[in-house]
Scaffold this active site. Structure first.
Site, PDB file in Angstrom:
ATOM      1  N   HIS A 209       0.847  -1.436   0.041  1.00 26.22           N
ATOM      2  CA  HIS A 209      -0.099   0.034  -0.049  1.00 26.22           C
ATOM      3  C   HIS A 209       0.782   1.274  -0.075  1.00 26.22           C
ATOM      4  O   HIS A 209       1.608   1.693   0.951  1.00 26.22           O
ATOM      5  CB  HIS A 209      -0.912   0.128   1.112  1.00 26.22           C
ATOM      6  N   GLY A 211       0.249   5.313  -0.058  1.00 35.33           N
ATOM      7  CA  GLY A 211      -1.149   6.225   0.163  1.00 35.33           C
ATOM      8  C   GLY A 211      -1.004   7.404  -0.585  1.00 35.33           C
ATOM      9  O   GLY A 211      -1.941   8.408   0.048  1.00 35.33           O
ATOM     10  N   GLU A 236       3.268   5.897   6.918  1.00 35.41           N
ATOM     11  CA  GLU A 236       1.775   5.693   7.540  1.00 35.41           C
ATOM     12  C   GLU A 236       1.049   4.722   6.839  1.00 35.41           C
ATOM     13  O   GLU A 236       0.130   4.030   7.447  1.00 35.41           O
ATOM     14  CB  GLU A 236       0.974   6.782   8.016  1.00 35.41           C
ATOM     15  N   ASP A 237       0.995   5.017   5.495  1.00 40.38           N
ATOM     16  CA  ASP A 237       0.321   4.106   4.691  1.00 40.38           C
ATOM     17  C   ASP A 237       0.260   2.552   4.688  1.00 40.38           C
ATOM     18  O   ASP A 237      -0.475   1.809   4.922  1.00 40.38           O
ATOM     19  CB  ASP A 237       0.498   4.315   3.220  1.00 40.38           C
ATOM     20  N   TYR A 238       1.738   2.136   4.826  1.00 40.07           N
ATOM     21  CA  TYR A 238       2.090   0.731   5.267  1.00 40.07           C
ATOM     22  C   TYR A 238       1.351   0.232   6.413  1.00 40.07           C
ATOM     23  O   TYR A 238       0.748  -0.855   6.463  1.00 40.07           O
ATOM     24  CB  TYR A 238       3.476   0.527   5.233  1.00 40.07           C
TER      25      TYR A 238
END
Length: 400
Positions: A209, A211, A236-238
């Site tokens: 992912h 983001g 933060e997306d991971y």
């Protein structure tokens, strides 16, 4: 003497297995791209009304393409959405662009502007978006970076991938057509090496992912603590995807890639960005470092050529040259698939961009390994193992 011989043969077998696995990844990624990407969006009336979407757009300053990028969000072919713009500083010039240019031109679009952010951690992007996230009124939230350009049917495409058991639909990073060598380098990287690993990860159900353009079920994100729960991570997306998937949800890649369209491109800026991403991966999943080295054309080809000489008495130089040639041709086909046609440059330009990208890849990884600090805009961070970040030089005038 025998242990040395066994060790040599052991390394040779290891390199040949890695080489075969990488070619299987090439085949898998290309095949999956032909099935997955650029599928026709269904425009027929749905059985149930499409859910509303809250689009969160964090902004910082203005670049030459910002106006045209943002305007594509005002002309989306989707029945119900709102756009929530966020700026960290109240005097950010992007405020004037939104209020005096875009809102008067598109008065029918539901737009809100949030200034100042809310400090909930070290990640400035999450701090900037937090007030908008708390105010989002629709069940789906699209987090979209300022440099993303949208086709009018992109939201429809993403929502049509949002099945009952799916909580995240994200776009694979790609790049808009542009002039100059930096634009060729960017498109070659994101359309070959990045696309190959991204598509294989999606096919195999591995968290890939990114983001920059990601549609999330708000209830699923709230269930793991909302945006604020990931504010101490730069990636933060991971971690957001990891937490949501751990609750039993799935995530999927949309069929339309995310079109990055930064106003200014340079080779140095792209390499700095790739180095930052590599540092994040090393901190989050240290065991991937060796695998990353073996996923690059030149190191893998050199190792496999030596191994072929040891195991099959093959001529190493001939093996290496054939390996590089076939890799080059497969990357050309991969880029055409991601582009959905011919790229906007010649084969000679592709060759130059491809050689540059492949030659720079090992040095980007080496820089990330030996220089652990991360610079992001005007801030500097150091990562703990596991990915948690600490800001080293907090700005004196921060208003969060």
């Amino acid at each position: 003497m025998m242990p040395i011989v066994y060790t040599v043969y052991g390394f040779a077998i290891f390199f040949m297995i890695a080489w075969v696995c990488l070619w299987l990844i090439h085949i898998m990624a290309f095949s999956y791209s032909k099935w997955k990407l650029h599928r026709t969006v269904d425009r027929s009336p749905p059985e149930q009304p499409y859910p509303g979407i809250s689009i969160i757009k964090p902004l910082t300053g203005i670049d030459p393409n910002l106006l045209s990028n943002l305007e594509t969000f005002f002309t989306l072919d989707y029945p119900m959405y709102e756009i929530l713009f966020c700026v960290e500083c109240e005097d950010d010039p992007a405020v004037m662009l939104v209020q005096q240019t875009l809102q008067p031109k598109y008065p029918h679009v539901d737009v809100k502007l949030f200034k100042g952010g809310k400090r909930v951690g070290v990640n400035p992007k999450i701090n900037n978006m937090q007030p908008a996230y708390l105010s989002a009124k629709y069940p789906l939230v699209l987090v979209s970076d300022a440099g993303i350009r949208m086709r009018e049917d992109t939201l429809l495409d993403m929502v049509q991938h949002m099945r009952d058991d799916v909580a995240i639909v994200h776009q694979m990073p790609f790049a808009c057509d542009a002039e100059g060598f930096a634009a060729v380098y960017e498109k070659v990287y994101f359309g070959t090496a990045q696309a190959r690993m991204y598509l294989c990860a999606d096919f195999l159900g591995i968290n890939c992912h990114v983001g920059m353009s990601s549609l999330v079920r708000k209830e699923a994100l709230d269930d793991v603590g909302g945006l604020a729960a990931f504010a101490d991570y730069l990636a933060e997306d991971y971690f957001m995807a990891q937490a949501i998937v751990s609750r039993g949800w799935r995530m999927r890649v949309a069929s339309l890639p995310a079109l990055q369209n930064a106003g200014s491109r340079s080779v140095g800026a792209l390499q700095a960005r790739l180095t930052r991403w590599a540092r994040l991966r090393i901190a989050m999943v240290p065991t991937t470092t060796m695998l990353e080295v073996l996923s690059e054309c030149l190191p893998l080809g050199a190792g496999a050529a030596w191994a072929a000489g040891q195991l099959f008495s093959a001529e190493p130089l001939a093996f290496f040259l054939v390996h590089v040639l076939v890799w080059f041709l497969s990357d050309w086909l991969m880029l055409r698939s991601v582009q959905n046609g011919s790229p906007p440059f010649t084969k000679v330009q592709f060759l130059l961009g491809w050689v540059w990208s492949e030659c720079c890849a090992p040095f980007v990884l080496a820089t990330a390994l030996f220089s652990p600090e991360i610079s992001w805009r005007t801030r500097c961070y150091r990562l703990d193992w596991g990915g948690r970040a600490h800001e080293l030089k907090p700005p004196h005038t921060q208003k969060l």
